[in-house]
Structure formats: structure tokens, C-alpha cells
Design a protein around this motif. Structure first.
Motif, PDB file in Angstrom:
ATOM      1  N   ARG A 182      -5.029   1.304  -1.019  1.00 57.18           N
ATOM      2  CA  ARG A 182      -4.112   2.043  -1.892  1.00 57.18           C
ATOM      3  C   ARG A 182      -2.747   1.350  -1.859  1.00 57.18           C
ATOM      4  NH1 ARG A 182      -1.874   7.851  -0.540  1.00 57.18           N
ATOM      5  NH2 ARG A 182      -0.512   8.108  -2.358  1.00 57.18           N
ATOM      6  N   LEU A 183      -2.175   1.151  -3.048  1.00 61.57           N
ATOM      7  CA  LEU A 183      -0.999   0.286  -3.154  1.00 61.57           C
ATOM      8  C   LEU A 183       0.039   0.897  -4.081  1.00 61.57           C
ATOM      9  CD1 LEU A 183      -0.678  -2.616  -1.964  1.00 61.57           C
ATOM     10  CD2 LEU A 183      -1.285  -3.490  -4.222  1.00 61.57           C
ATOM     11  N   ARG A 184       1.281   0.784  -3.678  1.00 60.84           N
ATOM     12  CA  ARG A 184       2.369   1.145  -4.588  1.00 60.84           C
ATOM     13  C   ARG A 184       3.149  -0.131  -4.909  1.00 60.84           C
ATOM     14  NH1 ARG A 184       6.303   5.952  -2.912  1.00 60.84           N
ATOM     15  NH2 ARG A 184       4.403   7.160  -3.214  1.00 60.84           N
ATOM     16  N   CYS A 185       3.370  -0.397  -6.194  1.00 58.91           N
ATOM     17  CA  CYS A 185       4.018  -1.654  -6.609  1.00 58.91           C
ATOM     18  C   CYS A 185       5.214  -1.391  -7.509  1.00 58.91           C
ATOM     19  CB  CYS A 185       3.085  -2.502  -7.487  1.00 58.91           C
ATOM     20  SG  CYS A 185       1.618  -3.034  -6.714  1.00 58.91           S
ATOM     21  N   PHE A 186       6.163  -2.296  -7.406  1.00 54.41           N
ATOM     22  CA  PHE A 186       7.258  -2.272  -8.370  1.00 54.41           C
ATOM     23  C   PHE A 186       7.405  -3.665  -8.967  1.00 54.41           C
ATOM     24  CE2 PHE A 186      11.509  -2.745  -9.971  1.00 54.41           C
ATOM     25  CZ  PHE A 186      11.707  -1.539 -10.632  1.00 54.41           C
ATOM     26  N   GLY A 187       7.470  -3.716 -10.280  1.00 52.59           N
ATOM     27  CA  GLY A 187       7.642  -5.020 -10.919  1.00 52.59           C
ATOM     28  C   GLY A 187       7.748  -4.874 -12.419  1.00 52.59           C
ATOM     29  N   GLU A 188       7.838  -6.027 -13.077  1.00 48.61           N
ATOM     30  CA  GLU A 188       7.939  -5.996 -14.528  1.00 48.61           C
ATOM     31  C   GLU A 188       6.563  -6.175 -15.147  1.00 48.61           C
ATOM     32  OE1 GLU A 188      10.884  -8.564 -16.334  1.00 48.61           O
ATOM     33  OE2 GLU A 188       9.812  -8.512 -18.239  1.00 48.61           O
ATOM     34  N   VAL A 189       6.246  -5.302 -16.089  1.00 51.16           N
ATOM     35  CA  VAL A 189       4.959  -5.365 -16.772  1.00 51.16           C
ATOM     36  C   VAL A 189       5.020  -6.453 -17.837  1.00 51.16           C
ATOM     37  CG1 VAL A 189       3.299  -4.068 -18.161  1.00 51.16           C
ATOM     38  CG2 VAL A 189       4.689  -2.889 -16.427  1.00 51.16           C
ATOM     39  N   ARG A 190       3.987  -7.303 -17.853  1.00 47.59           N
ATOM     40  CA  ARG A 190       3.929  -8.344 -18.889  1.00 47.59           C
ATOM     41  C   ARG A 190       2.579  -8.311 -19.570  1.00 47.59           C
ATOM     42  NH1 ARG A 190       5.617 -13.945 -16.109  1.00 47.59           N
ATOM     43  NH2 ARG A 190       7.450 -13.254 -14.938  1.00 47.59           N
ATOM     44  N   ALA A 191       2.559  -8.849 -20.774  1.00 45.98           N
ATOM     45  CA  ALA A 191       1.281  -8.978 -21.467  1.00 45.98           C
ATOM     46  C   ALA A 191       0.662 -10.303 -21.058  1.00 45.98           C
ATOM     47  CB  ALA A 191       1.512  -8.942 -22.976  1.00 45.98           C
ATOM     48  N   GLY A 192      -0.509 -10.253 -20.407  1.00 49.01           N
ATOM     49  CA  GLY A 192      -1.180 -11.482 -19.984  1.00 49.01           C
ATOM     50  C   GLY A 192      -2.373 -11.763 -20.870  1.00 49.01           C
ATOM     51  N   PHE A 193      -3.125 -12.812 -20.505  1.00 53.50           N
ATOM     52  CA  PHE A 193      -4.313 -13.148 -21.301  1.00 53.50           C
ATOM     53  C   PHE A 193      -5.349 -12.045 -21.253  1.00 53.50           C
ATOM     54  CE2 PHE A 193      -2.884 -17.600 -20.514  1.00 53.50           C
ATOM     55  CZ  PHE A 193      -2.584 -17.855 -21.839  1.00 53.50           C
ATOM     56  N   GLN A 194      -5.455 -11.417 -20.070  1.00 57.56           N
ATOM     57  CA  GLN A 194      -6.480 -10.379 -19.940  1.00 57.56           C
ATOM     58  C   GLN A 194      -5.825  -9.022 -19.767  1.00 57.56           C
ATOM     59  OE1 GLN A 194      -7.946 -12.275 -16.583  1.00 57.56           O
ATOM     60  NE2 GLN A 194      -8.877 -13.930 -17.763  1.00 57.56           N
ATOM     61  N   GLY A 195      -4.949  -8.692 -20.650  1.00 57.62           N
ATOM     62  CA  GLY A 195      -4.300  -7.394 -20.566  1.00 57.62           C
ATOM     63  C   GLY A 195      -3.019  -7.449 -19.757  1.00 57.62           C
ATOM     64  N   LEU A 196      -2.556  -6.283 -19.342  1.00 59.74           N
ATOM     65  CA  LEU A 196      -1.255  -6.196 -18.683  1.00 59.74           C
ATOM     66  C   LEU A 196      -1.298  -6.767 -17.276  1.00 59.74           C
ATOM     67  CD1 LEU A 196      -0.180  -2.648 -19.869  1.00 59.74           C
ATOM     68  CD2 LEU A 196       0.431  -4.886 -20.831  1.00 59.74           C
ATOM     69  N   GLU A 197      -0.157  -7.346 -16.870  1.00 57.46           N
ATOM     70  CA  GLU A 197      -0.081  -7.853 -15.499  1.00 57.46           C
ATOM     71  C   GLU A 197       1.330  -7.743 -14.946  1.00 57.46           C
ATOM     72  OE1 GLU A 197      -1.854 -11.788 -16.523  1.00 57.46           O
ATOM     73  OE2 GLU A 197       0.177 -12.545 -16.179  1.00 57.46           O
ATOM     74  N   MET A 198       1.393  -7.877 -13.626  1.00 62.82           N
ATOM     75  CA  MET A 198       2.686  -7.983 -12.943  1.00 62.82           C
ATOM     76  C   MET A 198       2.626  -9.227 -12.081  1.00 62.82           C
ATOM     77  SD  MET A 198       3.898  -4.319 -11.374  1.00 62.82           S
ATOM     78  CE  MET A 198       4.410  -2.954 -12.419  1.00 62.82           C
ATOM     79  N   VAL A 199       3.680 -10.051 -12.167  1.00 60.18           N
ATOM     80  CA  VAL A 199       3.719 -11.248 -11.344  1.00 60.18           C
ATOM     81  C   VAL A 199       4.626 -10.980 -10.148  1.00 60.18           C
ATOM     82  CG1 VAL A 199       4.352 -13.689 -11.290  1.00 60.18           C
ATOM     83  CG2 VAL A 199       3.302 -12.709 -13.337  1.00 60.18           C
ATOM     84  N   HIS A 200       4.102 -11.256  -8.970  1.00 61.70           N
ATOM     85  CA  HIS A 200       4.860 -11.036  -7.734  1.00 61.70           C
ATOM     86  C   HIS A 200       5.567  -9.690  -7.677  1.00 61.70           C
ATOM     87  CE1 HIS A 200       4.419 -14.848  -5.631  1.00 61.70           C
ATOM     88  NE2 HIS A 200       4.243 -15.355  -6.828  1.00 61.70           N
ATOM     89  N   PRO A 201       4.819  -8.608  -7.839  1.00 64.48           N
ATOM     90  CA  PRO A 201       5.479  -7.313  -7.660  1.00 64.48           C
ATOM     91  C   PRO A 201       5.839  -7.139  -6.189  1.00 64.48           C
ATOM     92  CG  PRO A 201       3.108  -7.021  -7.769  1.00 64.48           C
ATOM     93  CD  PRO A 201       3.360  -8.484  -8.036  1.00 64.48           C
ATOM     94  N   SER A 202       6.836  -6.310  -5.922  1.00 64.56           N
ATOM     95  CA  SER A 202       7.006  -5.909  -4.531  1.00 64.56           C
ATOM     96  C   SER A 202       6.032  -4.764  -4.292  1.00 64.56           C
ATOM     97  CB  SER A 202       8.444  -5.486  -4.259  1.00 64.56           C
ATOM     98  OG  SER A 202       8.790  -4.416  -5.099  1.00 64.56           O
ATOM     99  N   TYR A 203       5.485  -4.667  -3.088  1.00 63.92           N
ATOM    100  CA  TYR A 203       4.449  -3.640  -2.892  1.00 63.92           C
ATOM    101  C   TYR A 203       4.513  -3.032  -1.503  1.00 63.92           C
ATOM    102  CZ  TYR A 203       1.920  -7.387  -0.456  1.00 63.92           C
ATOM    103  OH  TYR A 203       1.570  -8.379   0.404  1.00 63.92           O
ATOM    104  N   THR A 204       3.977  -1.842  -1.393  1.00 57.02           N
ATOM    105  CA  THR A 204       3.810  -1.162  -0.114  1.00 57.02           C
ATOM    106  C   THR A 204       2.365  -0.690  -0.039  1.00 57.02           C
ATOM    107  OG1 THR A 204       5.964  -0.205  -0.594  1.00 57.02           O
ATOM    108  CG2 THR A 204       4.845   0.593   1.376  1.00 57.02           C
ATOM    109  N   ARG A 205       1.704  -0.939   1.097  1.00 52.56           N
ATOM    110  CA  ARG A 205       0.337  -0.419   1.263  1.00 52.56           C
ATOM    111  C   ARG A 205       0.430   0.991   1.807  1.00 52.56           C
ATOM    112  NH1 ARG A 205      -3.348  -3.630   4.712  1.00 52.56           N
ATOM    113  NH2 ARG A 205      -1.564  -3.591   6.123  1.00 52.56           N
ATOM    114  N   LEU A 206      -0.421   1.849   1.290  1.00 52.83           N
ATOM    115  CA  LEU A 206      -0.384   3.245   1.720  1.00 52.83           C
ATOM    116  C   LEU A 206      -1.748   3.604   2.297  1.00 52.83           C
ATOM    117  CD1 LEU A 206       1.142   4.685  -1.581  1.00 52.83           C
ATOM    118  CD2 LEU A 206       2.381   4.172   0.519  1.00 52.83           C
ATOM    119  N   SER A 207      -1.729   4.429   3.342  1.00 56.54           N
ATOM    120  CA  SER A 207      -3.024   4.935   3.796  1.00 56.54           C
ATOM    121  C   SER A 207      -3.414   6.052   2.835  1.00 56.54           C
ATOM    122  CB  SER A 207      -2.908   5.442   5.225  1.00 56.54           C
ATOM    123  OG  SER A 207      -1.969   6.490   5.253  1.00 56.54           O
ATOM    124  N   ASP A 208      -4.720   6.344   2.766  1.00 56.57           N
ATOM    125  CA  ASP A 208      -5.198   7.252   1.728  1.00 56.57           C
ATOM    126  C   ASP A 208      -4.570   8.636   1.772  1.00 56.57           C
ATOM    127  OD1 ASP A 208      -6.675   6.023  -0.141  1.00 56.57           O
ATOM    128  OD2 ASP A 208      -8.471   5.919   1.112  1.00 56.57           O
TER     129      ASP A 208
END
Ligand code: ADP
Ligand code: MG
Length: 697
Positions: A114-140
């Protein structure tokens, strides 16, 4: 860079948790030396990490917080390996890409996490993506709260991460809220209330940690009341510091120059015109200053063609009549030469022979000029060469600087150091046609007295301006032919983007050749910056005498050149020039009594800014109005020219954006001086520190 300092509540940076001497050094380098300074280091943007967005509703361009489970994770090998993670939250999926990653991250970001991310949403070749988001792993079962404030992003330097800034400002804000980091409120509450602005601590708190519902647009354009509050304080501090400098300046001694009515009458009788009311008023203001025994520091502000030169000559005359020397400097050789000619013409009949000194005066001639200057020659005219080493005056009583925007304050100070008498300081008269908006002048020149020549000599008609695309060049040439055959004279100004004199000169030569072919019955002259002074002089003389009909010129003629029979100006590539420069150039015509016109030739297509500039030029000839527009279109740094931007470097305020606030500053300064004089020094100390040398002393 200035430093904010708070009196009586000194906390060292190293008093903060997590700040050791090394980190403190790095922060010091940004001009932040103690904890309270941190609070004046303001975020330049914010991130909203207060809400978790549904992945299915994401749009490219958004910077947002998302949360989900990793559905897929793999290292994709190519020329460069990449870690690719697919995150889903039930509403949709998004691809996370990491071009730089470490082996452990692949393990961390395994399927099912389970992951929480912050970043900028971009349109990629295969749909939406985030490049190098900052993230925090969360326990369930974890329930990590989202941020309750917007997350500030601070301007920073190498080796200083946002986490550092957060940690430090968190602590500083706690200290402030506890009252331990006293940020004394220095502005009267009346003032704040009347402007609907918050207290200092409320503003600081808000700017560093805005609530989730804050108006991000207003914050981004620095238009929020909290930011205005700080900008007001900063502008006020600058204004007060300049006022203070001015008082100190006034406390010095300067030569007292009394009136010599007979000399002044002779001078006026020698003129071919009588002074306008505005000129008389300004001359009187100057004469009062000169008679005070205190250094004058006066800016004469007058649109091109308003007749500043004669005002300067009257001042020099007063100095000479009191046996003091006057140094007159102009930014270009051409303009200085013209002053030499005009001053000689006016002053020689009174027995005063101006001395000439420019960088091109060398060898024996220079030696002789220097001797005459140190022997006490009454009037010395030249370029910045006058400000250089080796030039010593005997009894320097007055310094006149024409077209001040071309000179730096430091250069002017150099000139002042060149030999006043004893403890006395020379008077300073600064003349500018730079149409600085009144709003800006107030701040930029708060340390000076300002006189405005707000009237043109009689009979002047505003220059008619037309804007034409280059493909109508033939028509324009016909128009020049017609005008010149009717006895008028014209300028053809060639402009280039390159700053190089030689390329510009070459282009002008080519244009002149072409025009000579097209206008073979006319006498076409050429002037550019690569010519020797004597050559330039000859061309100008021929133009003045009417022998040359059309003068092809580079922008060397921008300032000061004065030929009153010239009534038509063509400016090529006008779209490349800024408003201030166009206005200066256009000011070369319309100096006589006939209707003058100006053709702005441009290369289509016109960009939107250029189009606006052309339109403004077409619509108005009012230097002040043009300056206001220029400020709107460009921002104040450029309006004053790079040399002077140093004097306008603010931490929070922005002269273009805060123009409305600026109008309030003089009154606010008065209130403060009257109601809370004890706060004045603290305010100056907080915002301006010791770096007040830039002001007009
Ligand atoms: P600027 O303010 O641009 O330096 P100048 O001092 O060069 O203007 O003056 C522009 C022209 O107007 C000059 O030819 C000058 O002799 C002339 N002039 C100045 N004052 C008057 C006046 N009161 N009446 C008529 N012509 C004047
Ligand atoms: Mg002038």
C-alpha cells in the motif's frame, strides 16, 4: 542580500534541532543568520497534500496526492533500466516511473504494497503516469493522516532539501507562536485595519503553512493579503531608510551658492527662447537648494524634449558665478558632445569656456584638460571618463548627470569624491528622461528631491505615429522623399538585436546605400557608433545645417540628439525595441514647430507583446503613460535598466505587482514617523539591514 534581524530575540540557527554548524553555514550563505530570519524566507509555491485524490479522476498537469495498492512492479531493461510500478485504487490505475532507483526500492515497491504518492500527473504512452513521485509505504491497517496545511516549497540551494526547510521553519513557527521568537509588530494597527491587512505573526504563519482552503491562485501571484502585508512592510522599510539617508545627507555641508542676478539675466537674454513655466519653477527649486549650504540631491524628471539642458546650464552658471566647478556627464559620446556644443554656445558669451574630457581625449590633450580641471575650470563636460581615476577637481561644487539611468549609483559616488572643498560635498543634479512611472519614482528615488518639467516648450505638437509592416517599405520611402523635398528632414533608424557596434554599423551602412539609390536626389547621411567623434560631429553638423536631408542612424541617436527641423522618423524593426527605447527615439523628432511623424516599421508577424507596444506608441506620446505600460508589460527591473535593478531588489515586494501598495507608502511612512518613531529603526533594521548604500547618497 539583505538580512532580517530582530532586535532582542536572538536565536542562533544552531539552537534548532537538526541544525549543526555545517548546515548553519549553508543557510548563512543565503543571508539567513538567525532563527527569525527563517520566517522571512518565504515559500515560492505550495503543494496540496491535504487530500487524497481518486486515481480514476486524475488529470494530466495536476500535482496531487494519491493512494493505492501496487498491482505490478518490474524493472524494465533498456538502454537505461527503469523501475515501473502500477498503482491502483479501485477507481483507476496509474504508472509510476523511476529512472534512478536502487535495488532496495524494487523490493520496497513490491506487488501488494500500500502506497501513498505525491507527484505530477502526466499523460504517458500507456495512460497516466507519475515520474519520480515522492512516496510513503503504508501498512494495510495504518491510518496516516494527510497534511492539515498546504505544503510550502522554499527557494533553496544545493545541499539544502525541502525537508531541512520544513524542519527548521516548523521549529521557528512554534517558537513564534509561543512568543519566544518575538516578531514585534512594528506597524500601527490603524494602518493595517485601514488596508485590511493582517498582523505580522498571522501573516507569517499563514504564508508558511496555509490552510487547505487557501486561495492558491492568489498566493501563487503573491496577491494574498498576507503577502501584501509583508510587501507593505518591506516597501515601507525601504522608504524610511531612504528618508533617513536623506536626512543624513542634508546634515552635511555643501557650498552655498548665492544669486548673481546680472549674470543670470545676461544668460537668459542670450537664449533664443524664453523659459516655460515648468522650467522656471524647476530652476527656482534648484537655486533654492544651491543656496542652502546643504548638499542638493535633486532629480529633474522631464520627458524628452522638455528642455532639461537649459535648466542644467542655469545651475552650472550659478556654481560658476560662485567660483565653483561643475562636472557634467552624459552616457554617450554623442550626447556629451552635444552638451559641449550647447553649453559653449550659451556660456562662452559670458566668459565661461567649457572643458571637454572623454575617453577618446588622450596624450597631450588629455594632460592639458586634466591640468585645466585641477586648476579650477568652471565647467567640465564629458562622458564617464570624468568619473575615472586621475581626474581631480579643485573646487568641485556641482555634479550634473544627464540621463541618469545609464549610470550606476557607484559611478556617481566616484565623481562626488573628486575634490570638493574641505568637508563640503558637491551638489548633485540628476536629469532623466527615463519615463519612470510616478509610482516607481517614489520608491526608486525616495532619497532624492524630484522636480518635474511637466510642460513642453510652446508650439510642440505631439508626434503622429503610424505602424506599418515592412512590405510597405516602398510607400515609406516615397513618404520620406516627399517630406524631404518639402524641406523637412528625417531620421532612418536601423536597429539590430546584436549588441555589437560593428554589426549594427554595417547594417546601417547597407541601409544607407540602398536608400541613396532609391532617393538619389536627396543627400543621405550616415551616423553610427563606430565613427570617430570628429566624423560624427561633421555628420551632425551637416544634418543640423540642413545639408543632409535624411540621416540613417543606429540607436546612437537614442538619447539627447537635438535637431529641431527633423520632423520625420522611420524606425526599422521597431518590434525589437522596448517601449522606453522607442519613446526615447521618437523624442528626437517633434522638437520644432511643424507637425512631426514617426513610422514604426515591423517584420510581420507581430507577437502579442510587440503588438501591444506598437499600439501604445501609436496611441500616446506621454512618457509617464508609456512608462506605466512598460512596467505592466515588463516588470520594474527592466524598466530601470539593469544597472539600477540592484537598488530595487526586494525580498517580498515587487514593484510591478505591488504598484497599488506603493501609492500608500508615503502616507504610511508619515504615520509611522509621527505615531511610532521608535519603530522606524527597527523596521529598517529588519528589512534593509546595513545595505542602504544603494540609495541616493
Ligand atoms: P531634453 O529635456 O530632452 O534634454 P533639450 O534640453 O534638449 O530637451 O531641449 C529640446 C529642445 O527644445 C532644444 O532645442 C532646446 O533648445 C529647446 N528648448 C528648450 N527650452 C525651450 C523653451 N522654453 N522654448 C523653446 N524651445 C526650448
Ligand atoms: Mg537632454
Amino acid at each position: 542580500m539583505t538580512q532580517a534581524t530582530e532586535i532582542g530575540s536572538y536565536h542562533k540557527l544552531t539552537d534548532l534541532h537538526g541544525v549543526g554548524p555545517k548546515l548553519a553555514d549553508k543557510i548563512n550563505a543565503l543571508g539567513i543568520s538567525q532563527v527569525s530570519d527563517l520566517l522571512f524566507h518565504l515559500p515560492y509555491r505550495y503543494e496540496d497534500r491535504t487530500r487524497i485524490h481518486a486515481i480514476g479522476a486524475c488529470k494530466p498537469g495536476q500535482q496531487i496526492l494519491i493512494e493505492g495498492h501496487i498491482e505490478h512492479s518490474a524493472i524494465v531493461r533498456g538502454r537505461r533500466s527503469m523501475l515501473v510500478v502500477v498503482l491502483g485504487d479501485g477507481t483507476g490505475r496509474i504508472t509510476l516511473r523511476f529512472f534512478h532507483f536502487r535495488a532496495y526500492q524494487h523490493k520496497q515497491l513490491s506487488k501488494g504494497t500500500r502506497l501513498r504518492c505525491f507527484g505530477e500527473v502526466r499523460a504517458g504512452f500507456q495512460g497516466l503516469e507519475m515520474v519520480h513521485p515522492s512516496y510513503t509505504r503504508l501498512s494495510d491497517d495504518s491510518n496516516l493522516p494527510v497534511a492539515d496545511r498546504l505544503t510550502p516549497v522554499y527557494p533553496t540551494a544545493d545541499g539544502l532539501g525541502q525537508k531541512n526547510w520544513m524542519r527548521m521553519t516548523d521549529q521557528a513557527l512554534v517558537l513564534m507562536r509561543r512568543g519566544e521568537l518575538e516578531l514585534e509588530e512594528l506597524l500601527p494597527s490603524d494602518l493595517l485595519n485601514s488596508l485590511k491587512l493582517p498582523s505580522l505573526s498571522a501573516a507569517v504563519d499563514y504564508i508558511h503553512r496555509p490552510p487547505p482552503d487557501a486561495d492558491l491562485d492568489a498566493l501563487a501571484s503573491r496577491d494574498h493579503a498576507t503577502q501584501k502585508r509583508l510587501a507593505l512592510e518591506e516597501l515601507l522599510a525601504h522608504n524610511l531608510s531612504m528618508q533617513k539617508l536623506r536626512r543624513q545627507q542634508r546634515a552635511r555641508k555643501a557650498p552655498q551658492m548665492t544669486t548673481r542676478p546680472d549674470v543670470e539675466r545676461d544668460f537668459l537674454q542670450g537664449l533664443t527662447f524664453s523659459l516655460t513655466n515648468a522650467q522656471q519653477r524647476v530652476i527656482q527649486e534648484i537655486q533654492i537648494d544651491l543656496n542652502r549650504g546643504r548638499p542638493m540631491l535633486r532629480l529633474v524628471h522631464g520627458d524628452v524634449g522638455s528642455g532639461k539642458t537649459v535648466v542644467a546650464a542655469m545651475a552650472a552658471l550659478r556654481a560658476a558665478a560662485n567660483h565653483y566647478q561643475t562636472a557634467i556627464t552624459a552616457p554617450t559620446e554623442l550626447l556629451a558632445e552635444q552638451h559641449l556644443r550647447v553649453f559653449s554656445q550659451w556660456l562662452e558669451p559670458l566668459g565661461i569656456t567649457p572643458i571637454w574630457l572623454s575617453g577618446k581625449v588622450t596624450g597631450k590633450k588629455r594632460q592639458r584638460a586634466l591640468e585645466e580641471i585641477s586648476a579650477g575650470a568652471e565647467v567640465v563636460i564629458g562622458t564617464h571618463a570624468l568619473m575615472q581615476e586621475g581626474v581631480e577637481f579643485n573646487r568641485l561644487g556641482l555634479v550634473i548627470v544627464d540621463e541618469q539611468h545609464r549610470f550606476g549609483v557607484d559611478q556617481r559616488m566616484n565623481l562626488l569624491d573628486k575634490g570638493g572643498e574641505g568637508e563640503q560635498q558637491a551638489h548633485q543634479l540628476i536629469m532623466t528622461a527615463t519615463p519612470i512611472p510616478r509610482t516607481l519614482a517614489m520608491t526608486a528615488y525616495a532619497g532624492m528631491d524630484v522636480s518635474v518639467i511637466d510642460e513642453l516648450p510652446p508650439g510642440r505638437k505631439p508626434v503622429t505615429t503610424v505602424v506599418m509592416a515592412n512590405d510597405r517599405r516602398r510607400d515609406v520611402i516615397q513618404r520620406v522623399a516627399r517630406a524631404c523635398t518639402e524641406g523637412q528632414q528625417a531620421y532612418w533608424v536601423c536597429t539590430l538585436i546584436e549588441e555589437s557596434d560593428s554589426i549594427e554599423a554595417q547594417a546601417a551602412e547597407e541601409v544607407a546605400q540602398d536608400l541613396r539609390k532609391d532617393l538619389n536626389t536627396l543627400n543621405v547621411g550616415l551616423i553610427h557608433g563606430r565613427m570617430k567623434p570628429a566624423q560624427k560631429q561633421q555628420v551632425m553638423d551637416e544634418f543640423k545645417s540642413g545639408h543632409i536631408h535624411l540621416l540613417v542612424a543606429t540607436t546612437v541617436i537614442e538619447v539627447g540628439v537635438d535637431v529641431s527641423n527633423a520632423s520625420l522618423m522611420i524606425i526599422e524593426n521597431a518590434e525589437r525595441l522596448g517601449l522606453a527605447q522607442l519613446h526615447q527615439l521618437r523624442g528626437r523628432v517633434g522638437r520644432g514647430t511643424q507637425q512631426a511623424s514617426c513610422v514604426l516599421l515591423y517584420n510581420p508577424p507581430l507577437g502579442s507583446l510587440a503588438k501591444q507596444r506598437m499600439e501604445i506608441m501609436r496611441r500616446t506620446a506621454d512618457g509617464f503613460e508609456i512608462a506605466e505600460k512598460d512596467l505592466e508589460l515588463r516588470g520594474p527591473g527592466e524598466v530601470l535598466g539593469t544597472r539600477q535593478t540592484g537598488m530595487l531588489q526586494f525580498r517580498v515586494a515587487d514593484l510591478a505587482r505591488d504598484a497599488a501598495l506603493l501609492k500608500r507608502i508615503p502616507a504610511a511612512a508619515d504615520i509611522l514617523l509621527e505615531q511610532q518613531p521608535a519603530q522606524v529603526d527597527k523596521l529598517i533594521h529588519r528589512w534593509v539591514g546595513d545595505t542602504a548604500r544603494f540609495a541616493g547618497v
